[in-house]
Design an enzyme around this catalytic site. Structure first.
Site, PDB file in Angstrom:
ATOM      1  N   HIS A   8     -15.285  11.034 -11.846  1.00 22.87           N
ATOM      2  CA  HIS A   8     -15.358  10.907 -10.358  1.00 22.87           C
ATOM      3  C   HIS A   8     -16.250  10.081  -9.711  1.00 22.87           C
ATOM      4  O   HIS A   8     -15.788   9.695  -8.745  1.00 22.87           O
ATOM      5  CB  HIS A   8     -15.569  12.727 -10.046  1.00 22.87           C
ATOM      6  CG  HIS A   8     -15.471  12.969  -8.804  1.00 22.87           C
ATOM      7  ND1 HIS A   8     -14.542  13.901  -8.295  1.00 22.87           N
ATOM      8  CD2 HIS A   8     -16.302  12.637  -7.589  1.00 22.87           C
ATOM      9  CE1 HIS A   8     -14.922  13.992  -6.752  1.00 22.87           C
ATOM     10  NE2 HIS A   8     -16.111  13.489  -6.636  1.00 22.87           N
ATOM     11  N   GLU A   9     -17.520  10.121 -10.067  1.00 29.32           N
ATOM     12  CA  GLU A   9     -18.658   9.347  -9.519  1.00 29.32           C
ATOM     13  C   GLU A   9     -18.462   8.123  -9.623  1.00 29.32           C
ATOM     14  O   GLU A   9     -18.551   7.130  -8.881  1.00 29.32           O
ATOM     15  CB  GLU A   9     -19.960   9.882 -10.024  1.00 29.32           C
ATOM     16  CG  GLU A   9     -20.277  11.402  -9.798  1.00 29.32           C
ATOM     17  CD  GLU A   9     -20.135  11.784  -8.392  1.00 29.32           C
ATOM     18  OE1 GLU A   9     -20.079  10.717  -7.512  1.00 29.32           O
ATOM     19  OE2 GLU A   9     -19.922  12.795  -8.181  1.00 29.32           O
ATOM     20  N   HIS A  15     -15.923   6.536  -7.009  1.00 25.10           N
ATOM     21  CA  HIS A  15     -16.621   6.032  -5.660  1.00 25.10           C
ATOM     22  C   HIS A  15     -17.580   4.816  -5.946  1.00 25.10           C
ATOM     23  O   HIS A  15     -17.529   4.050  -5.177  1.00 25.10           O
ATOM     24  CB  HIS A  15     -17.809   7.346  -5.549  1.00 25.10           C
ATOM     25  CG  HIS A  15     -17.256   8.448  -5.190  1.00 25.10           C
ATOM     26  ND1 HIS A  15     -16.258   8.634  -4.330  1.00 25.10           N
ATOM     27  CD2 HIS A  15     -17.696   9.866  -5.404  1.00 25.10           C
ATOM     28  CE1 HIS A  15     -15.892  10.221  -4.157  1.00 25.10           C
ATOM     29  NE2 HIS A  15     -16.846  10.781  -4.880  1.00 25.10           N
TER      30      HIS A  15
END
Length: 230
Positions: free
Chosen positions: A131-132, A135
């Site tokens: 998820h990160e 980003h």
């Protein structure tokens, strides 16, 4: 003539008192009973330090394993590398956070945060790390303006969509949510809205919902760098 001298039992008595005092302190340290406020404070600090150290060591172990062995994490680090940002243990850090989050991303530092006190399993960490890293990928490839809520919403939609954050078993086991009709998209919208609402530039939940709605159509179908949803 009077005879003066020490009581032959006094040495033994003093030794017994010292032994008892040592036993009392040991028992108090174990149970916490009978400690002075200062001793209790020190005891709690020592316990907290041990817990934090254990959490950190576990976080570092799982992180290193995922960097070596996770296909999804390896895939993401390779594609971020193609955008000119190297990803390794130096910019994936383990720190204590709180129970309300498991990770974060700092655009300024180009650093991924893993909350050492926020994971239930290595698989949970894997999904959070992916998820990160999404980003970070967006930051490198699309030059995201992290002060623009629509940009933030787009990245949050993509991260929730692609990271495994909305797999049905995670929704059920971690959040107690079981959905059937358009379950995945409902989850992505909800998770993205929650994340946008935590952004410093977001003034209300309504602002977060509006930003997600505005970014939805152009971002939900964008699976880059994956060919399909992970």
């Amino acid at each position: 003539m009077a005879i003066t001298g020490s009581d032959p039992s006094s040495g033994s008595s003093s030794k017994d008192e010292r032994a008892f005092d040592q036993w009392r302190r040991t028992a108090a340290a174990i149970t916490g009973l009978g400690l002075t406020p200062e001793e209790a404070k020190i005891r709690q600090q020592n316990r907290n330090e041990k817990i934090l150290n254990a959490q950190r060591q576990q976080c570092l172990l799982w992180r290193n394993d995922l960097l070596r062995q996770s296909p999804a994490v390896t895939f993401m680090t390779q594609h971020i590398g193609q955008q000119g940002i190297s990803v390794d243990a130096s910019n994936i850090v383990c720190r204590p956070c709180n129970k309300e989050r498991s990770g974060g991303f700092s655009p300024g530092l180009q650093e991924v945060l893993l909350c050492q006190d926020g994971f239930h399993s290595k698989k949970h960490m894997e999904d959070t790390l992916v998820h990160e890293l999404i980003h970070l990928y967006d930051h490198a490839k699309f030059k995201v303006d992290w002060n623009d809520l629509r940009h933030v919403a787009c990245s949050e939609i993509r991260a929730a969509n692609l990271s495994g954050d909305c797999k049905w078993d995670r929704e059920l086991m971690r959040r107690g949510i079981l959905g059937f009709t358009k379950h995945h998209q409902v989850c992505v919208r909800r998770r993205a809205t929650l994340s946008v609402a935590q952004h410093p530039a977001c003034k209300s939940e309504e602002d977060a919902k509006r930003a997600v709605n505005e970014a939805w159509e152009s971002c939900i179908g964008d699976t880059r760098p994956f060919d399909e949803i992970y």
